[in-house]
Design a protein around this motif. Structure first.
Motif, short mmCIF file in Angstrom:
data_model
loop_
_atom_site.label_atom_id
_atom_site.label_comp_id
_atom_site.label_asym_id
_atom_site.label_seq_id
_atom_site.Cartn_x
_atom_site.Cartn_y
_atom_site.Cartn_z
N THR A 282 -11.61 0.46 -4.33
CA THR A 282 -10.17 0.31 -4.11
C THR A 282 -9.42 0.95 -5.27
OG1 THR A 282 -10.52 -1.74 -2.90
CG2 THR A 282 -8.29 -1.32 -3.72
N TRP B 130 0.86 -1.18 0.00
CA TRP B 130 0.00 0.00 0.00
C TRP B 130 0.90 1.23 0.00
CZ3 TRP B 130 -5.29 0.52 -0.18
CH2 TRP B 130 -6.02 -0.66 -0.07
N PRO C 296 -7.46 -7.38 -8.84
CA PRO C 296 -6.02 -7.37 -9.17
C PRO C 296 -5.69 -8.18 -10.42
CG PRO C 296 -6.32 -7.63 -6.81
CD PRO C 296 -7.67 -7.79 -7.42
N TYR D 202 -5.87 1.56 -7.45
CA TYR D 202 -4.66 0.85 -7.85
C TYR D 202 -3.75 1.78 -8.64
CZ TYR D 202 -7.69 -3.15 -6.87
OH TYR D 202 -8.55 -4.04 -6.27
N TRP E 76 -0.56 -5.32 -6.65
CA TRP E 76 -1.43 -6.08 -7.55
C TRP E 76 -0.68 -7.07 -8.42
CZ3 TRP E 76 -0.31 -4.96 -12.64
CH2 TRP E 76 0.03 -3.64 -13.00
N ARG F 45 1.89 -1.14 -7.58
CA ARG F 45 2.09 -2.15 -8.62
C ARG F 45 2.55 -3.47 -8.01
NH1 ARG F 45 2.74 -0.19 -14.00
NH2 ARG F 45 4.37 -1.74 -14.39
N VAL G 257 -3.24 0.81 -3.83
CA VAL G 257 -2.55 -0.46 -4.03
C VAL G 257 -1.45 -0.24 -5.06
CG1 VAL G 257 -2.74 -2.88 -4.68
CG2 VAL G 257 -4.64 -1.75 -3.51
#
Length: 436
Positions: free
Chosen positions: A316, A224, A286, A318, A249, A246, A244
């Motif tokens: 969420t 995170w 993800p 990313y 995920w 790289r 999130v």
């Protein structure tokens, strides 16, 4: 941008439904660790050429596709072609076989736009191996596929253009084929080098949840983004949301181009829908992001994933294109307007489906914070200079909202009417978070 197709396609679909029955599953050997546990797939891309379909002759000789067949496991697909500057005027429909149940899906449509792309004169666009492509479609774990690509009816033989919805499709004389329509409709030619790209996102196991998100399967604490990774002071007026990374995920950093591309600032955020469909769970998000990443890099030939950020239906956020979440990273998300902008893709398709409140809140939190770092009023307007596209010629100065939809910069359906019509809610919340 979604083309509108003539009614001749209905006959083709009837043909398609009558051909090749479901095939028996063909599975390769499983990979297992010494202790007998399965090893997650590393992921990859498999391709199949699109060839003329003998079973589709009634709908015209230009129809191409892939007959129903067993393939290596995949979860996302798209169609690509040789010339990144060429449009696909036609309809792409697919059906897939569930790897777990062996059941074939109904026919689904793949969005044919190619406007989420690097700018026309950019080094990324000019690189070797860059291909045109449809939007990718998430279908979940599958091991069988069937594809049909139907060219649009372009023009009557006597020269009167057909209007399909609000778009007119022009033929390229000498390349199209004539249908069996008694009026003599001409089928628009399909691009050369068309192939089906099947994406396996690979396996990835997130660690225990951190305190930064409210998802039960949250990434590990070090996956995170909390700390500012840019030497500038974090002087944005909105709180920084959990993002999130790289690593979180599961990005395979070996497949992208090394190095990063930056612009001077961030003047606006363009909101997109990914066009990948809504049949995914938040636990699968993800994998969807990993699949889009592979499609953009290994199928389209881009340096990295095109979007700067993703937001799933649970809200969420990313990290997308590499280079630092606080930095002005140049993306490939609005053809002609990738300079001094950021692209935020909401996972899903929102032409007729409503985005979740969580997704809208996630976009608002992200844009309030990131735009605030660059002194932008989330509820205001700004001026951008077009790099050239079908809507705005190169060099034209264009006034847009600081939080805009993709269609504000390009002639496209994206981000879908249901998401676009709710951007005022996003702007209002983002402005409130900035204290405006």
């Amino acid at each position: 941008m979604r083309p509108f197709i003539a009614s001749a396609i209905g006959a083709l679909c009837a043909v398609g439904l009558a051909v090749t029955p479901a095939l028996s599953a063909a599975r390769g050997p499983s990979t297992a660790a010494p202790g007998g546990e399965d090893v997650p797939s590393a992921g990859g891309v498999h391709t199949l050429p699109l060839r003329p379909l003998a079973t589709a002759r009634a709908a015209g000789p230009a129809v191409r596709g892939v007959p129903a067949q067993s393939v290596e496991p995949f979860s996302l697909l798209g169609v690509t072609w040789d010339d990144a500057g060429e449009d696909l005027h036609g309809a792409v429909r697919v059906r897939t076989r569930d790897a777990g149940t062996g059941t074939w899906s109904e026919w689904q449509e793949v969005q044919t736009h190619r406007d989420d792309a690097p700018d026309p004169v950019s080094a990324e666009r000019a690189a070797d191996g860059v291909r045109g492509g449809t939007a990718p479609l998430w279908v979940g774990p599958s091991d069988g596929v069937q594809v049909r690509v139907v060219p649009a009816v372009a023009r009557h033989a006597h020269g009167d253009a057909h209007a399909h919805g609000d778009a007119r499709v022009e033929s390229r004389r000498g390349r199209g084929g004539r249908s069996d329509d008694p009026l003599g409709d001409v089928l628009d030619a399909l691009p050369d080098g068309m192939r089906l790209d099947l994406i396996d996102p690979g396996g990835y196991e997130p660690g225990p949840p951190s305190g930064s998100g409210d998802r039960d399967d949250g990434p590990r604490e070090d996956e995170w983004s909390h700390e500012d990774d840019d030497p500038r002071d974090d002087d944005g007026t909105a709180p920084r949301p959990g993002i999130v990374t790289r690593s979180g995920w599961g990005a395979d950093e070996s497949i992208r181009e090394s190095g990063y591309a930056y612009t001077d600032t961030v003047r606006a955020a363009f909101v997109h829908h990914s066009g990948t469909g809504n049949d995914y769970s938040c636990d699968e998000a993800p994998s969807v992001v990993r699949s889009i990443y592979r499609y953009h890099v290994q199928s389209n030939g881009w340096r990295d994933v095109g979007y700067n950020f993703f937001v799933d239906k649970c809200g969420t956020i990313y990290e997308g294109r590499a280079g630092g979440v606080t930095r002005a990273v140049q993306g490939a998300h609005v053809l002609g307007f990738n300079t001094d902008t950021m692209g935020v893709a909401v996972l899903g398709t929102y032409s007729s489906a409503r985005p979740t409140a969580d997704a809208l809140d996630g976009v608002a939190k992200l844009t309030a914070w990131k735009l605030g770092l660059y002194g932008r009023d989330a509820g205001g307007r700004t001026t951008l200079v077009s790099g050239g596209n079908g809507k705005y010629p190169k060099g034209e100065r264009v006034s847009v909202r600081v939080i805009s939809g993709h269609r504000d910069g390009f002639s496209t359906d994206c981000p879908g009417a249901e998401l676009y019509n709710r951007l005022d809610r996003v702007r209002d919340l983002a402005a409130d978070l900035q204290g405006r």
